[in-house]
Design a protein around this motif. Structure first.
Motif, PDB file in Angstrom:
ATOM      1  N   GLY A   1       0.826  -1.213   0.000  1.00 22.32           N
ATOM      2  CA  GLY A   1       0.000   0.000   0.000  1.00 22.32           C
ATOM      3  C   GLY A   1       0.856   1.258   0.000  1.00 22.32           C
ATOM      4  O   GLY A   1       0.575   2.217  -0.741  1.00 22.32           O
ATOM      5  N   ILE A   2       1.924   1.249   0.799  1.00 16.74           N
ATOM      6  CA  ILE A   2       2.837   2.399   0.817  1.00 16.74           C
ATOM      7  C   ILE A   2       3.536   2.532  -0.535  1.00 16.74           C
ATOM      8  O   ILE A   2       3.636   3.621  -1.103  1.00 16.74           O
ATOM      9  CB  ILE A   2       3.910   2.243   1.936  1.00 16.74           C
ATOM     10  N   LEU A   3       3.965   1.382  -1.060  1.00 19.80           N
ATOM     11  CA  LEU A   3       4.657   1.385  -2.361  1.00 19.80           C
ATOM     12  C   LEU A   3       3.798   2.040  -3.456  1.00 19.80           C
ATOM     13  O   LEU A   3       4.287   2.823  -4.255  1.00 19.80           O
ATOM     14  CB  LEU A   3       5.025  -0.049  -2.754  1.00 19.80           C
ATOM     15  N   LYS A   4       2.511   1.723  -3.445  1.00 15.81           N
ATOM     16  CA  LYS A   4       1.618   2.315  -4.450  1.00 15.81           C
ATOM     17  C   LYS A   4       1.683   3.836  -4.401  1.00 15.81           C
ATOM     18  O   LYS A   4       1.778   4.509  -5.427  1.00 15.81           O
ATOM     19  CB  LYS A   4       0.172   1.852  -4.239  1.00 15.81           C
ATOM     20  N   HIS A   5       1.602   4.370  -3.183  1.00 18.13           N
ATOM     21  CA  HIS A   5       1.661   5.830  -3.053  1.00 18.13           C
ATOM     22  C   HIS A   5       2.981   6.395  -3.545  1.00 18.13           C
ATOM     23  O   HIS A   5       3.026   7.440  -4.180  1.00 18.13           O
ATOM     24  CB  HIS A   5       1.424   6.245  -1.599  1.00 18.13           C
ATOM     25  N   LYS A   6       4.049   5.678  -3.239  1.00 17.05           N
ATOM     26  CA  LYS A   6       5.371   6.163  -3.651  1.00 17.05           C
ATOM     27  C   LYS A   6       5.515   6.113  -5.168  1.00 17.05           C
ATOM     28  O   LYS A   6       6.167   6.961  -5.769  1.00 17.05           O
ATOM     29  CB  LYS A   6       6.487   5.336  -2.983  1.00 17.05           C
ATOM     30  N   ILE A   7       4.912   5.109  -5.794  1.00 15.37           N
ATOM     31  CA  ILE A   7       4.960   5.020  -7.259  1.00 15.37           C
ATOM     32  C   ILE A   7       4.197   6.193  -7.879  1.00 15.37           C
ATOM     33  O   ILE A   7       4.660   6.833  -8.821  1.00 15.37           O
ATOM     34  CB  ILE A   7       4.394   3.658  -7.744  1.00 15.37           C
TER      35      ILE A   7
END
Lengths: 74, 189
Positions: B61-67
């Motif tokens: 979920g965090i990765l999605k935001h960072k992408i």
């Protein structure tokens, strides 16, 4: 399908306004995953899918691809 | 969760996260950056995590935001790639006759759900997505994995919605073809 329905169906399919080719059906199947398609498009697509196994298969396959891609990271 | 053990668990997830980030961003440096940022954010926010969900789900979920942040930071480059790709015309002549009739039948994939329980299937899927042209993969992953709607994709990439539908269609056609060749066509182990 009954015999009458079959005859009616063949007649209907001869009408060019209702008939769409597979290339168009493929495109609509993809687009309806991304936007609501218009009633006319929906109707033509529905009729096409009734008689076309190839496009029905394509439909199931792209639906499956969506499910599969959503599994990444799960 | 203790910081030390969290760090260890995050490290174990690194290869998966990197693979996802590469698939989506199609740029090695960006992928490494977003994964590092994800780790920093996860360690800072570890108190919020408190084990209420699975670690992987939370980190992804965090990765999605960072992408998404990464796409915004490099918007100019990403959108010029997309505009170039949108100008490509692909007619799939080998699949359709001049009158639009489909020439070869797609294979019967049997019960594809069964593939979802096999890890090798996801390696093949990833390989097929990696083989897509850069912008097709980005648009496709934005739509299917980041769950953007097409208006958002158009806005981010500066392309028209027609371009967007066409690119998604091309990505699906190619991906389907690749899966059929590499997995469903009997190439499955």
């Amino acid at each position: 399908m009954s015999r009458d329905a079959m005859v009616w169906w063949r007649r209907a399919m001869r009408l060019s306004w209702i008939r769409i080719p597979c290339s168009h059906a493929h495109r609509l199947l993809s687009e309806r995953m991304d936007r609501p398609i218009k009633p006319g498009e929906r109707w033509r697509l529905w009729l096409h899918l009734l008689v076309c196994d190839m496009c029905s298969r394509f439909e199931r396959q792209i639906d499956f691809m969506r499910t599969a891609v959503r599994r990444f990271g799960q | 969760m203790e910081a030390g053990s969290l760090e260890g668990s995050l490290e174990a997830l690194r290869p998966t996260l990197l693979a996802i980030a590469r698939m989506q961003l199609r740029n090695e440096t960006w992928a490494e950056d977003v994964v590092s940022e994800t780790f920093v954010a996860a360690l800072e926010g570890s108190r919020k995590f408190a084990g209420q969900s699975q670690l992987k789900t939370w980190v992804v979920g965090i990765l999605k935001h960072k992408i998404i942040d990464q796409f915004r930071r490099t918007k100019r480059e990403v959108s010029s790639d997309a505009q170039l790709e949108a100008a490509q015309v692909e007619t799939f002549d080998e699949l359709f006759a001049a009158d639009g009739h489909r020439l070869n039948t797609p294979l019967d994939w049997g019960d594809p759900e069964e593939s979802l329980s096999r890890t090798q299937f996801f390696d093949v899927l990833q390989m097929c997505i990696d083989k897509l042209p850069t912008s097709l993969a980005r648009v496709f992953m934005m739509r299917e994995w980041l769950d953007y709607d097409t208006d958002e994709i158009c806005k981010e990439l500066g392309i028209t919605s027609t371009n967007c539908f066409v690119m998604l269609f091309r990505a699906r056609m190619r991906l389907r073809e690749c899966l059929e060749m590499q997995w469903f066509g009997g190439a499955a182990p």
